[in-house]
Design an enzyme around this catalytic site. Structure first.
Site, short mmCIF file in Angstrom:
data_model
loop_
_atom_site.label_atom_id
_atom_site.label_comp_id
_atom_site.label_asym_id
_atom_site.label_seq_id
_atom_site.Cartn_x
_atom_site.Cartn_y
_atom_site.Cartn_z
N LYS A 11 -0.41 -0.08 5.90
CA LYS A 11 0.10 0.11 7.12
C LYS A 11 -0.74 -0.27 7.81
O LYS A 11 -2.12 -0.28 7.63
CB LYS A 11 0.84 1.02 7.44
CG LYS A 11 2.39 1.27 6.94
CD LYS A 11 3.18 2.45 6.59
CE LYS A 11 4.15 2.64 6.36
NZ LYS A 11 5.22 3.99 6.81
N TYR A 51 13.41 -1.98 7.00
CA TYR A 51 13.92 -0.46 7.56
C TYR A 51 15.47 -0.60 8.14
O TYR A 51 15.65 0.76 8.54
CB TYR A 51 12.81 0.23 8.64
CG TYR A 51 11.13 0.59 7.93
CD1 TYR A 51 10.81 1.76 6.91
CD2 TYR A 51 10.28 0.13 8.24
CE1 TYR A 51 9.94 1.27 6.20
CE2 TYR A 51 9.08 0.20 7.98
CZ TYR A 51 9.11 0.46 6.49
OH TYR A 51 8.26 1.79 6.07
N ASN A 114 1.72 6.24 8.44
CA ASN A 114 1.43 7.80 7.46
C ASN A 114 0.46 6.62 5.88
O ASN A 114 1.18 6.54 4.86
CB ASN A 114 2.46 8.05 7.06
CG ASN A 114 3.75 6.99 6.88
OD1 ASN A 114 3.35 6.16 6.84
ND2 ASN A 114 5.11 7.58 6.32
N HIS A 117 3.68 2.13 2.15
CA HIS A 117 5.38 2.62 2.81
C HIS A 117 4.94 2.39 0.50
O HIS A 117 4.55 1.54 -0.08
CB HIS A 117 6.00 1.57 2.82
CG HIS A 117 7.05 1.71 2.56
ND1 HIS A 117 8.07 2.56 2.84
CD2 HIS A 117 7.29 0.84 1.59
CE1 HIS A 117 9.08 2.44 1.76
NE2 HIS A 117 8.93 1.27 1.11
N GLU A 128 12.65 -5.32 -2.41
CA GLU A 128 12.26 -4.49 -1.56
C GLU A 128 10.46 -5.45 -1.91
O GLU A 128 9.98 -6.56 -0.99
CB GLU A 128 11.34 -3.26 -1.30
CG GLU A 128 11.70 -2.62 -0.69
CD GLU A 128 11.43 -1.35 -0.83
OE1 GLU A 128 10.47 -1.42 -0.91
OE2 GLU A 128 11.70 -0.47 -0.06
P1 CMP Z 1 8.12 5.24 5.18
O1 CMP Z 1 7.51 5.64 3.72
O2 CMP Z 1 7.43 3.86 4.94
O3 CMP Z 1 9.72 4.69 5.26
C1 CMP Z 1 9.80 5.26 6.10
C2 CMP Z 1 9.17 5.13 7.83
O4 CMP Z 1 9.08 6.50 8.70
C3 CMP Z 1 8.48 6.44 6.77
O5 CMP Z 1 7.62 6.01 6.24
C4 CMP Z 1 7.68 6.61 8.77
O6 CMP Z 1 6.48 5.65 8.58
C5 CMP Z 1 8.23 6.65 9.21
N1 CMP Z 1 8.68 8.16 9.79
C6 CMP Z 1 10.02 9.06 8.56
N2 CMP Z 1 10.53 10.07 8.84
C7 CMP Z 1 9.91 10.16 10.46
C8 CMP Z 1 10.15 11.23 11.57
N3 CMP Z 1 10.96 11.80 11.24
N4 CMP Z 1 9.35 10.14 12.55
C9 CMP Z 1 8.48 9.63 12.83
N5 CMP Z 1 8.69 9.03 11.54
C10 CMP Z 1 9.13 8.91 10.50
#
Ligand code: CMP
Length: 140
Positions: A11, A51, A114, A117, A128
């Site tokens: 990311k 998403y 984070n 993904h 995907e």
């Molecule tokens: P990802 O695995 O990319 O899948 C969905 C993404 O949404 C997740 O990682 C986070 O980056 C984001 N995400 C999931 N839960 C939350 C949350 N409670 N608040 C903000 N972002 C979130």
């Protein structure tokens, strides 16, 4: 146990901090092979579509903004049970809950930024991967 392929995205928080190599090492050290890779800047439309499953969630707009805030590295990872293995290597979505040694425990800035993904099922992995890669871009 079977050889699978899964989609990984490094990311914008990871490209911004120049830690893509450290993260990719975690995949390789744990037995996953990078069989496709490219650095792209996702458009808003791409991030919204990718998403779409989260579009009713309160964090959707912020997630789309964060995923388009800088370049990402999209990759296809291949290996034994690659979908589940990648999820173990990444750790929990929320870095505060991620096991020690996982990518998110070591590198994630927040639940949203984070760092990585990873596809959550073999079925979604196929969808995907096809979202970002043509067959000729994947070289096993
Ligand atoms: P990802 O695995 O990319 O899948 C969905 C993404 O949404 C997740 O990682 C986070 O980056 C984001 N995400 C999931 N839960 C939350 C949350 N409670 N608040 C903000 N972002 C979130």
């Amino acid at each position: 146990m079977s050889i699978e392929r899964t989609l990984s995205i490094l990311k914008p928080d990871a490209t911004r901090r120049n830690i893509t190599g450290k993260i990719i090492s975690k995949f390789e050290e744990n037995g996953l092979r990078i069989v496709a890779s490219k650095r792209i800047r996702m458009t808003k439309a791409q991030a919204e579509a990718f998403y779409a499953v989260h579009k009713e969630r309160p964090f959707y707009a912020s997630l789309v903004e964060s995923m388009t805030s800088g370049p990402v590295v999209v990759q296809v990872l291949e290996g034994q049970d690659a979908v589940a293995l990648n999820r173990r290597i990444m750790g929990a979505t929320n870095p505060a809950a991620a096991d020690a040694g996982t990518i998110r425990a070591e590198f994630a800035e927040s639940i949203e930024a984070n760092s990585v993904h990873g596809s959550d099922s073999l079925e979604n992995a196929a969808v995907e991967i096809a979202f970002f890669f043509s067959q000729t871009e994947i070289v096993g």
